[in-house]
Scaffold this motif. Structure first.
Motif, PDB file in Angstrom:
ATOM      1  N   PRO A   1      47.119-112.902  53.199  1.00 22.56           N
ATOM      2  CA  PRO A   1      46.239-111.861  52.662  1.00 22.56           C
ATOM      3  C   PRO A   1      46.970-110.521  52.524  1.00 22.56           C
ATOM      4  O   PRO A   1      47.758-110.139  53.389  1.00 22.56           O
ATOM      5  CB  PRO A   1      45.113-111.773  53.696  1.00 22.56           C
ATOM      6  CG  PRO A   1      45.093-113.140  54.315  1.00 22.56           C
ATOM      7  CD  PRO A   1      46.547-113.544  54.387  1.00 22.56           C
ATOM      8  N   ARG A   2      46.703-109.840  51.407  1.00 23.95           N
ATOM      9  CA  ARG A   2      47.303-108.549  51.115  1.00 23.95           C
ATOM     10  C   ARG A   2      46.219-107.552  50.738  1.00 23.95           C
ATOM     11  O   ARG A   2      45.374-107.852  49.894  1.00 23.95           O
ATOM     12  CB  ARG A   2      48.284-108.664  49.953  1.00 23.95           C
ATOM     13  CG  ARG A   2      49.563-109.361  50.329  1.00 23.95           C
ATOM     14  CD  ARG A   2      50.415-109.630  49.084  1.00 23.95           C
ATOM     15  NE  ARG A   2      51.336-110.720  49.329  1.00 23.95           N
ATOM     16  CZ  ARG A   2      51.021-112.007  49.380  1.00 23.95           C
ATOM     17  NH1 ARG A   2      49.799-112.382  49.181  1.00 23.95           N
ATOM     18  NH2 ARG A   2      51.932-112.917  49.631  1.00 23.95           N
ATOM     19  N   GLU A   3      46.305-106.387  51.302  1.00 24.65           N
ATOM     20  CA  GLU A   3      45.361-105.292  51.045  1.00 24.65           C
ATOM     21  C   GLU A   3      45.952-104.400  49.960  1.00 24.65           C
ATOM     22  O   GLU A   3      47.155-104.166  49.933  1.00 24.65           O
ATOM     23  CB  GLU A   3      45.175-104.485  52.333  1.00 24.65           C
ATOM     24  CG  GLU A   3      44.156-103.391  52.227  1.00 24.65           C
ATOM     25  CD  GLU A   3      42.746-103.866  52.526  1.00 24.65           C
ATOM     26  OE1 GLU A   3      41.808-103.228  52.029  1.00 24.65           O
ATOM     27  OE2 GLU A   3      42.583-104.864  53.248  1.00 24.65           O
ATOM     28  N   ARG A   4      45.099-103.887  49.079  1.00 24.40           N
ATOM     29  CA  ARG A   4      45.552-102.979  48.029  1.00 24.40           C
ATOM     30  C   ARG A   4      44.450-101.966  47.749  1.00 24.40           C
ATOM     31  O   ARG A   4      43.275-102.329  47.660  1.00 24.40           O
ATOM     32  CB  ARG A   4      45.866-103.768  46.763  1.00 24.40           C
ATOM     33  CG  ARG A   4      46.153-102.882  45.568  1.00 24.40           C
ATOM     34  CD  ARG A   4      46.439-103.667  44.343  1.00 24.40           C
ATOM     35  NE  ARG A   4      47.871-103.950  44.373  1.00 24.40           N
ATOM     36  CZ  ARG A   4      48.466-104.832  43.615  1.00 24.40           C
ATOM     37  NH1 ARG A   4      47.769-105.543  42.776  1.00 24.40           N
ATOM     38  NH2 ARG A   4      49.758-105.017  43.674  1.00 24.40           N
TER      39      ARG A   4
ATOM     40  N   ALA B   1      44.440-113.307  48.657  1.00 21.65           N
ATOM     41  CA  ALA B   1      45.333-114.336  49.148  1.00 21.65           C
ATOM     42  C   ALA B   1      45.645-115.196  47.936  1.00 21.65           C
ATOM     43  O   ALA B   1      44.736-115.567  47.183  1.00 21.65           O
ATOM     44  CB  ALA B   1      44.676-115.166  50.251  1.00 21.65           C
ATOM     45  N   SER B   2      46.932-115.482  47.724  1.00 22.62           N
ATOM     46  CA  SER B   2      47.302-116.193  46.506  1.00 22.62           C
ATOM     47  C   SER B   2      48.548-117.042  46.736  1.00 22.62           C
ATOM     48  O   SER B   2      49.227-116.918  47.751  1.00 22.62           O
ATOM     49  CB  SER B   2      47.562-115.202  45.368  1.00 22.62           C
ATOM     50  OG  SER B   2      48.715-114.417  45.647  1.00 22.62           O
ATOM     51  N   THR B   3      48.819-117.862  45.725  1.00 26.74           N
ATOM     52  CA  THR B   3      50.043-118.653  45.708  1.00 26.74           C
ATOM     53  C   THR B   3      50.475-118.830  44.262  1.00 26.74           C
ATOM     54  O   THR B   3      49.674-118.677  43.342  1.00 26.74           O
ATOM     55  CB  THR B   3      49.844-120.019  46.404  1.00 26.74           C
ATOM     56  OG1 THR B   3      51.115-120.621  46.621  1.00 26.74           O
ATOM     57  CG2 THR B   3      48.949-120.943  45.613  1.00 26.74           C
ATOM     58  N   THR B   4      51.744-119.163  44.097  1.00 27.96           N
ATOM     59  CA  THR B   4      52.312-119.386  42.773  1.00 27.96           C
ATOM     60  C   THR B   4      52.379-120.887  42.504  1.00 27.96           C
ATOM     61  O   THR B   4      52.621-121.677  43.415  1.00 27.96           O
ATOM     62  CB  THR B   4      53.732-118.779  42.701  1.00 27.96           C
ATOM     63  OG1 THR B   4      53.640-117.383  43.011  1.00 27.96           O
ATOM     64  CG2 THR B   4      54.346-118.938  41.321  1.00 27.96           C
TER      65      THR B   4
END
Length: 177
Positions: free
Chosen positions: A26-29, A40-43
């Motif tokens: 998870p990343r906050e922006r 939260a993501s993936t490639t």
């Protein structure tokens, strides 16, 4: 002395290339307008796209599942609008489950609470996810992703917007006029 400084600068290592973010962390922006988001993501295994679970916190929290490709998934209609499109997902090579997603260029997303609840439940139980749709030219476009290693990152994103994994949230109360 000047020659020494020039040689020292020339010998300095080049900055390391940016490493891609770790999958499903998870990343906050901060967003324009004072809100924030947690994702939260993936490639995809072939690098063609990203699969994202996102919480946008603004005036009203919105959770969405997003599919972002490097190529256009839809072209604007004559009136400049982007028609919705069915995007299918296969979890662990199971049957394709189609939902109507909203599109804008190379991004597709589904923010319907019941759809997000179902998609995130399938996602946290799977080992892989295959997204199937068409590109802007109408040709088949498929991407395969590794599912999150546990339900923790998805739970964290959902809870940031007041969602609970596996529970369709109650509709927001209408604001008094």
């Amino acid at each position: 002395m000047i020659l020494f400084l020039v040689l020292a600068q020339a010998a300095a290592p080049a900055p390391a290339p940016a490493t891609p973010p770790a999958p499903w962390v998870p990343r906050e922006r901060a967003n324009a307008g004072g809100g924030s988001s947690l994702t939260a993501s993936t490639t995809a295994s072939d690098g063609s796209s990203r699969l994202v679970v996102k919480c946008d916190r603004g005036a009203e929290p919105v959770v969405s599942v997003q599919f972002i490709a490097k190529q256009p998934l839809q072209v604007a209609g004559d009136d400049g609008s982007y028609p919705d499109k069915v995007v299918a997902l296969r979890f662990d090579n199971g049957p394709a489950i189609g939902y109507t997603w909203q599109l804008r260029g190379n991004a597709a997303y589904d923010a319907a609470p019941a759809d997000v609840t179902a998609l995130t439940m399938f996602l946290v139980k799977a080992k892989s996810v295959r997204v199937e749709t068409t590109n802007g030219a109408g040709f088949a476009f498929n991407a395969t992703f590794a599912a999150p290693p546990s339900d923790a990152p998805v739970r964290q994103v959902l809870s940031a917007c007041g969602y609970t994994l596996g529970t369709v949230p109650a509709p927001l109360a209408a604001k008094p006029k």
